[in-house]
Design an enzyme around this catalytic site. Sequence first.
Site, PDB file in Angstrom:
ATOM      1  N   GLY A 146      -4.509 -11.943   3.765  1.00  0.00           N
ATOM      2  CA  GLY A 146      -5.727 -11.151   3.706  1.00  0.00           C
ATOM      3  C   GLY A 146      -5.479  -9.782   4.317  1.00  0.00           C
ATOM      4  N   GLU A 158       3.326  -5.331   5.922  1.00  0.00           N
ATOM      5  CA  GLU A 158       3.083  -4.779   4.586  1.00  0.00           C
ATOM      6  C   GLU A 158       2.045  -3.671   4.711  1.00  0.00           C
ATOM      7  OE1 GLU A 158       1.851  -6.213   0.088  1.00  0.00           O
ATOM      8  OE2 GLU A 158       1.016  -7.251   1.812  1.00  0.00           O
TER       9      GLU A 158
END
Length: 368
Positions: A188, A218
């Site tokens: 998420g 990321e």
Amino acid sequence: MDQTLFPTPHGVDADDPILRLPKVSLHDHLDGGLRPATIVELASEAGHTLPADDPADLAAWFSASANSGDLTRYLETFENTIAVMQTAPALTRVAREWVLDQVADGVFYAEARWAPEQHLRADLDMDAAVIAVQAGLDEGEAIAAEAGRVIRTGQILTGMRHANNSLAVAELAIRHRDTGVVGFDIAGGEAGNPPAAHLQAFDFLHRECFPVTIHAGEAAGVESILEAVQVCGAQRIGHGVRIVEDMDVVDGNGTLGRLAAWILDHQVPLELCPSSNLQTGAAGSIADHPITGLKDLGFAVTVNPDNRLMSATSVTREMRLLVDEAGWDQSDLEWATVNALGCAFIPLDARERFIDEILIPGFERITL
């Protein structure tokens, strides 16, 4: 191979020798890997309105949305897959086809990553959802076996990092650890939702001696990776591409920061997903993607598709891109596959058997 059961992956030449190489897929989201035709059929059954009703048009919409650079449009793609995965038959079908698509990609070990808490809009609870997915994985493996193909799969149950259900999902994983669940993850929105916020779940899993991987590095940077490894005790890092922010290396020369050196020295596996990283802005091109520099420095890199549908990709396609655009050769692909199998969430004897019986012989039979 029967194309009706095992269709050639999108964007891959059926004669590409890379397609025949044995592969491992560790970072492979179930809700990001549906077949467009399946989405159309399931949406009709569920009464869900899609942006396009023709499978080819729908595939084009997913690709355009995922490549738009607009995070809202990217997240909307998952709303359309999750919406059709709310019943046991739908989950079973999606999981079965996910396995068959792995076989078509040359994958012999794959971990299906998904978040049970996102599939409770109808009459399922999380246990029933896990059972339904496992039924599909089992069916897919059985169909592959009948066709003379070997594949082993496992579920990675994912908690959503912006929610408060991670401990419940961790307990769910332990309840099903002997019937197909092999690991735990959180995913998420990474920014603003640090891994340490779920420390209760991770502490519980460590006490239960259960494998953990964490999405980190990321959308957020080095601090997210540090928390995942050193605070939450992850055995693997989902993505981890931004570890390069903790190093100053040019053409193989330079220095590593404390965390980067730790990741390298302890061979913490990085579940890298090149095409997906381009879509999310974590990298600019395949040629410049950090995976190649990390490989050359000896980091335990692995090659993964992340979301096969959204990125219109597969492990074969990711490998082909690395060969064509980043200068990888067959030995590099083998190295990454050995890394992936070495850190797979299955027992050591199974990993060693796969290396001896499938991986090494498979690479010896193919010449790129």
